[in-house]
Scaffold this motif. Structure first.
Motif, PDB file in Angstrom:
ATOM      1  N   GLN A   1      92.307 -14.602 -26.931  1.00 51.80           N
ATOM      2  CA  GLN A   1      92.672 -13.673 -27.076  1.00 51.80           C
ATOM      3  C   GLN A   1      92.644 -13.207 -28.383  1.00 51.80           C
ATOM      4  O   GLN A   1      92.534 -12.061 -29.146  1.00 51.80           O
ATOM      5  CB  GLN A   1      93.749 -13.195 -26.367  1.00 51.80           C
ATOM      6  N   THR A   2      93.085 -14.460 -29.239  1.00 46.74           N
ATOM      7  CA  THR A   2      92.915 -13.828 -30.916  1.00 46.74           C
ATOM      8  C   THR A   2      91.641 -13.514 -31.554  1.00 46.74           C
ATOM      9  O   THR A   2      91.459 -13.119 -33.043  1.00 46.74           O
ATOM     10  CB  THR A   2      92.903 -15.450 -31.344  1.00 46.74           C
ATOM     11  N   VAL A   3      90.489 -13.498 -31.023  1.00 44.52           N
ATOM     12  CA  VAL A   3      89.370 -12.374 -31.253  1.00 44.52           C
ATOM     13  C   VAL A   3      88.331 -11.315 -30.769  1.00 44.52           C
ATOM     14  O   VAL A   3      88.931 -10.874 -31.918  1.00 44.52           O
ATOM     15  CB  VAL A   3      88.300 -13.920 -31.285  1.00 44.52           C
ATOM     16  N   SER A   4      90.699 -10.891 -30.292  1.00 44.79           N
ATOM     17  CA  SER A   4      90.289  -9.734 -30.142  1.00 44.79           C
ATOM     18  C   SER A   4      91.232  -8.886 -31.296  1.00 44.79           C
ATOM     19  O   SER A   4      91.066  -7.791 -31.575  1.00 44.79           O
ATOM     20  CB  SER A   4      91.103  -9.286 -29.182  1.00 44.79           C
TER      21      SER A   4
ATOM     22  N   VAL B   1     101.599 -17.356 -27.547  1.00 43.99           N
ATOM     23  CA  VAL B   1     101.975 -16.412 -27.048  1.00 43.99           C
ATOM     24  C   VAL B   1     101.169 -14.844 -27.124  1.00 43.99           C
ATOM     25  O   VAL B   1     101.856 -14.371 -25.948  1.00 43.99           O
ATOM     26  CB  VAL B   1     103.557 -16.169 -27.554  1.00 43.99           C
ATOM     27  N   PHE B   2     101.292 -14.407 -27.957  1.00 44.16           N
ATOM     28  CA  PHE B   2     100.321 -13.311 -27.714  1.00 44.16           C
ATOM     29  C   PHE B   2      99.275 -13.376 -26.988  1.00 44.16           C
ATOM     30  O   PHE B   2      99.087 -12.416 -26.347  1.00 44.16           O
ATOM     31  CB  PHE B   2      99.346 -12.952 -29.567  1.00 44.16           C
ATOM     32  N   GLY B   3      98.458 -14.340 -27.335  1.00 42.41           N
ATOM     33  CA  GLY B   3      97.430 -14.886 -25.434  1.00 42.41           C
ATOM     34  C   GLY B   3      97.511 -14.707 -24.537  1.00 42.41           C
ATOM     35  O   GLY B   3      97.064 -13.951 -23.350  1.00 42.41           O
ATOM     36  N   SER B   4      98.898 -15.070 -24.100  1.00 34.78           N
ATOM     37  CA  SER B   4      99.067 -15.544 -23.031  1.00 34.78           C
ATOM     38  C   SER B   4      99.343 -14.362 -22.393  1.00 34.78           C
ATOM     39  O   SER B   4      99.799 -13.818 -21.149  1.00 34.78           O
ATOM     40  CB  SER B   4     100.395 -16.691 -22.835  1.00 34.78           C
ATOM     41  N   ILE B   5     100.550 -13.615 -23.081  1.00 34.02           N
ATOM     42  CA  ILE B   5     101.142 -11.938 -22.777  1.00 34.02           C
ATOM     43  C   ILE B   5      99.899 -10.942 -22.602  1.00 34.02           C
ATOM     44  O   ILE B   5      99.993 -10.567 -21.618  1.00 34.02           O
ATOM     45  CB  ILE B   5     102.390 -11.834 -23.995  1.00 34.02           C
ATOM     46  N   ARG B   6      98.586 -10.489 -23.704  1.00 30.06           N
ATOM     47  CA  ARG B   6      97.915 -10.248 -23.505  1.00 30.06           C
ATOM     48  C   ARG B   6      97.659 -10.392 -22.099  1.00 30.06           C
ATOM     49  O   ARG B   6      97.074  -9.226 -21.821  1.00 30.06           O
ATOM     50  CB  ARG B   6      96.851  -9.997 -25.297  1.00 30.06           C
ATOM     51  N   TYR B   7      96.629 -11.440 -22.377  1.00 25.17           N
ATOM     52  CA  TYR B   7      96.016 -12.079 -20.968  1.00 25.17           C
ATOM     53  C   TYR B   7      96.837 -11.529 -19.708  1.00 25.17           C
ATOM     54  O   TYR B   7      96.639 -10.837 -18.564  1.00 25.17           O
ATOM     55  CB  TYR B   7      96.110 -14.089 -20.739  1.00 25.17           C
ATOM     56  N   ASP B   8      98.236 -11.423 -19.935  1.00 26.67           N
ATOM     57  CA  ASP B   8      98.573 -11.997 -18.084  1.00 26.67           C
ATOM     58  C   ASP B   8      99.587 -10.881 -18.119  1.00 26.67           C
ATOM     59  O   ASP B   8      99.052  -9.874 -17.137  1.00 26.67           O
ATOM     60  CB  ASP B   8     100.442 -12.225 -18.707  1.00 26.67           C
ATOM     61  N   LEU B   9      99.522  -9.267 -19.155  1.00 27.61           N
ATOM     62  CA  LEU B   9      99.632  -8.090 -19.163  1.00 27.61           C
ATOM     63  C   LEU B   9      98.379  -6.964 -18.744  1.00 27.61           C
ATOM     64  O   LEU B   9      98.729  -6.131 -18.041  1.00 27.61           O
ATOM     65  CB  LEU B   9      99.980  -6.986 -20.350  1.00 27.61           C
ATOM     66  N   SER B  10      96.843  -7.932 -19.208  1.00 29.05           N
ATOM     67  CA  SER B  10      96.111  -7.189 -18.086  1.00 29.05           C
ATOM     68  C   SER B  10      95.568  -7.325 -17.104  1.00 29.05           C
ATOM     69  O   SER B  10      95.388  -6.765 -16.030  1.00 29.05           O
ATOM     70  CB  SER B  10      94.603  -8.009 -18.772  1.00 29.05           C
ATOM     71  N   LYS B  11      96.555  -8.269 -15.892  1.00 29.70           N
ATOM     72  CA  LYS B  11      96.503  -8.127 -14.242  1.00 29.70           C
ATOM     73  C   LYS B  11      98.172  -7.423 -13.473  1.00 29.70           C
ATOM     74  O   LYS B  11      98.267  -7.727 -12.860  1.00 29.70           O
ATOM     75  CB  LYS B  11      97.232  -9.735 -14.067  1.00 29.70           C
ATOM     76  N   SER B  12      98.922  -6.609 -14.569  1.00 27.88           N
ATOM     77  CA  SER B  12     100.125  -6.434 -14.474  1.00 27.88           C
ATOM     78  C   SER B  12      99.476  -5.024 -13.941  1.00 27.88           C
ATOM     79  O   SER B  12     101.062  -4.249 -12.983  1.00 27.88           O
ATOM     80  CB  SER B  12     101.013  -6.101 -15.725  1.00 27.88           C
ATOM     81  N   ASN B  13      98.552  -4.299 -14.586  1.00 27.20           N
ATOM     82  CA  ASN B  13      98.364  -3.064 -13.992  1.00 27.20           C
ATOM     83  C   ASN B  13      96.734  -2.451 -13.217  1.00 27.20           C
ATOM     84  O   ASN B  13      95.785  -3.609 -13.567  1.00 27.20           O
ATOM     85  CB  ASN B  13      98.593  -1.812 -14.391  1.00 27.20           C
ATOM     86  N   GLY B  14      96.912  -2.647 -12.249  1.00 26.80           N
ATOM     87  CA  GLY B  14      95.235  -1.972 -11.538  1.00 26.80           C
ATOM     88  C   GLY B  14      94.757  -1.083 -12.378  1.00 26.80           C
ATOM     89  O   GLY B  14      94.375  -0.141 -12.828  1.00 26.80           O
ATOM     90  N   VAL B  15      93.457  -1.505 -12.310  1.00 25.92           N
ATOM     91  CA  VAL B  15      92.171  -0.440 -12.955  1.00 25.92           C
ATOM     92  C   VAL B  15      90.975  -0.240 -11.970  1.00 25.92           C
ATOM     93  O   VAL B  15      91.320  -0.956 -10.705  1.00 25.92           O
ATOM     94  CB  VAL B  15      91.481  -1.245 -14.005  1.00 25.92           C
ATOM     95  N   ASP B  16      90.690   0.876 -12.009  1.00 29.02           N
ATOM     96  CA  ASP B  16      89.484   1.192 -11.423  1.00 29.02           C
ATOM     97  C   ASP B  16      88.312  -0.179 -11.623  1.00 29.02           C
ATOM     98  O   ASP B  16      87.721  -0.129 -12.583  1.00 29.02           O
ATOM     99  CB  ASP B  16      89.455   2.764 -11.949  1.00 29.02           C
ATOM    100  N   THR B  17      88.237  -0.152 -10.815  1.00 29.70           N
ATOM    101  CA  THR B  17      86.311  -1.614 -10.822  1.00 29.70           C
ATOM    102  C   THR B  17      85.338  -0.646 -10.293  1.00 29.70           C
ATOM    103  O   THR B  17      85.375   0.499  -9.547  1.00 29.70           O
ATOM    104  CB  THR B  17      86.711  -2.268 -10.284  1.00 29.70           C
ATOM    105  N   VAL B  18      83.962  -1.043 -11.231  1.00 29.72           N
ATOM    106  CA  VAL B  18      83.036  -0.682 -10.252  1.00 29.72           C
ATOM    107  C   VAL B  18      82.423  -2.656  -9.822  1.00 29.72           C
ATOM    108  O   VAL B  18      82.004  -3.324 -10.300  1.00 29.72           O
ATOM    109  CB  VAL B  18      81.925  -0.198 -11.459  1.00 29.72           C
TER     110      VAL B  18
END
Length: 491
Positions: A157-160, A204-221
């Motif tokens: 996630q650091t590369v973001s 810590v930043f990477g763990s939080i960023r990755y976990d938050l990406s799964k905390s809300n649903g998103v539209d998918t294709v």
């Protein structure tokens, strides 16, 4: 080879070990850190033995011996990815240039390690040279330190934030800090507390960023990667009969993928070899296929244009569900030695029911600059027809995940002779399929319909430019300190 020594407290003394042992250990740590069959933790100490060797020795023979050992290390690294059909000579076409790009940082540190701010000299020069390599040379980003963390989703996630340079800087900073602590037998804020704190905060930043990406649903294709039976990679060209058989199988798998719900389907690189005189009829058939299945199709294939010398167009046709070819694309960055016509057309993104989609071909995405262009175009997803070989599987697909995290878009990598994967903007493999496994050569996945905004997509290579600024500052202050140093008068 001259050696230098200095008194040290009782206990472990670096001077008591023959300096050549540090070279041997350095060859081993570099080899174990990079590319396939790598051990992630070794990256944090991979440069330490070489730095200690350079600190303990002096003279041109010492530096020549170091360079030869360094070339050996990178030759062993590159040799790990050499397998059929890649010739062994390609090892040196990568190992020697990569060694030359890394050499200035080691030599500069050994020369100025006692200067103020010298601790940061090594990581700064390393990331500048890596940036020059993957921005301006055909070597792309192979050998970049950041890739050693390809299995660590938190650190990726650091590369973001700062791109490859930010993560590589941290790795090199830790290396030079450990070497300094060993040599000086003491710690300092800059060699212990700061790198440890920075590493902790980024995890810590990477763990939080990755976990938050799964905390809300998103539209998918729903997407699919469809593989070919073709194993042709050069001369002799496939027979008309085998090509027709491969085409039939490819079309059948595409229909199966569409029946399975895939709305966007990507073939792998060089899915078929289509002769120039057959290309118009071929294009007509794939347009009709897209209309029939109501899909967006990225159809990748190769068109030979000469056999003596052997030259071809490595391309794809981007076809929408109405059968329109939105654009054609020639591979922009052929692998060194690949006899492909280089594409130069501007990149394009196509809106497919609200999802902006771009595409490139395989080696193209080893160059961060190309992904940055798609970031500037607002791509939500990039499709990547690819063709690997056993030696670079699966690391080549894992490298593509860094482009996804950098720019915040998904990547659908459809791969022949390697790992196909659907990669989210957070570097997660939402789905994967190895062509070496027994399977039906169809990989389904659900990918986010929208990308995410990253800091790196906004500031781009600012971290590198700051590093260049630091290097200039260091040069100026070093010159000034030498001019202001008192001279000894002789009588």
């Amino acid at each position: 080879m001259k050696t230098s020594s200095s008194p040290s407290p009782q206990g472990f003394n670096v001077n008591k070990i023959n300096p050549l042992w540090y070279l041997a250990i350095g060859v081993a740590t570099i080899t174990l850190s990079h590319m396939t069959f790598s051990i992630e933790v070794m990256a944090w100490v991979s440069s330490v033995p070489f730095l200690i060797y350079l600190s303990l020795t002096q003279g041109w023979k010492s530096r020549l011996t170091f360079f030869l050992a360094f070339v050996l290390a990178w030759t062993l690294v590159v040799a790990k990815i050499i397998s059929e059909p890649i010739p062994l000579v390609l090892t040196f076409l990568y190992s020697i240039p990569i060694s030359l790009f890394h050499l200035p940082a080691y030599l500069a540190w050994s020369r100025f390690k006692n200067q103020k701010y010298a601790l940061f000299l090594f990581p700064v020069i390393m990331i500048i040279m890596e940036w020059i390599q993957y921005t301006f040379t055909p070597l792309a980003s192979w050998g970049v330190a950041a890739y050693t963390m390809h299995d660590n989703v938190s650190l990726i996630q650091t590369v973001s934030l700062f791109g490859l340079a930010g993560l590589s800087f941290l790795i090199y900073w830790v290396n030079v800090s450990i070497a300094t602590i060993i040599l000086k037998r003491k710690t300092a804020i800059s060699t212990f507390q700061l790198p440890v704190i920075m590493l902790f905060l980024l995890i810590v930043f990477g763990s939080i960023r990755y976990d938050l990406s799964k905390s809300n649903g998103v539209d998918t294709v729903t997407v699919a990667a469809v593989g070919t039976d073709s194993e042709v990679s050069g001369l002799p060209l496939p027979s008309k009969k085998s090509n027709e058989q491969n085409k039939t199988a490819l079309f059948e798998r595409t229909r199966t993928a569409a029946d399975g719900g895939a709305k966007i389907i990507a073939w792998n690189e060089a899915a078929l070899f289509i002769m120039p005189e057959e290309e118009q009829e071929w294009i007509k058939s794939i347009k009709e296929l897209a209309i029939e299945l109501n899909i967006t199709l990225v159809a990748s294939y190769v068109t030979p244009i000469s056999q003596t010398p052997f030259r071809y167009e490595n391309k794809y046709q981007f076809i929408d569900s109405s059968g329109n070819i939105t654009h054609s694309y020639l591979k922009h960055q052929p692998v060194p030695g690949e006899p492909a016509v280089q594409g130069t057309s501007p990149l394009k993104v196509i809106d497919v029911t609200g999802t902006k989609i771009g595409a490139a071909i395989c080696y193209d995405y080893d160059f961060p600059y190309l992904a940055k262009e798609y970031g500037e175009l607002g791509a939500d997803m990039v499709i990547l027809p690819s063709s690997d070989w056993r030696g670079i599987d699966p690391v080549h697909t894992e490298m593509a995940a860094f482009r996804a995290v950098e720019q915040g878009h998904s990547v659908l990598r459809s791969t022949r002779f390697g790992l196909s994967a659907a990669i989210t903007p957070y570097g997660e493999m939402a789905s994967q399929m190895s062509s070496f496994d027994g399977n039906k050569k169809i990989m389904y996945a659900q990918l986010p319909a929208k990308g995410v905004t990253t800091l790196y997509s906004i500031i781009q290579d600012s971290f590198v430019y700051l590093s260049i600024g630091f290097l200039l500052f260091f040069i100026v202050t070093t010159i000034r300190s030498k001019k202001s140093a008192p001279t000894i008068q002789r009588s």
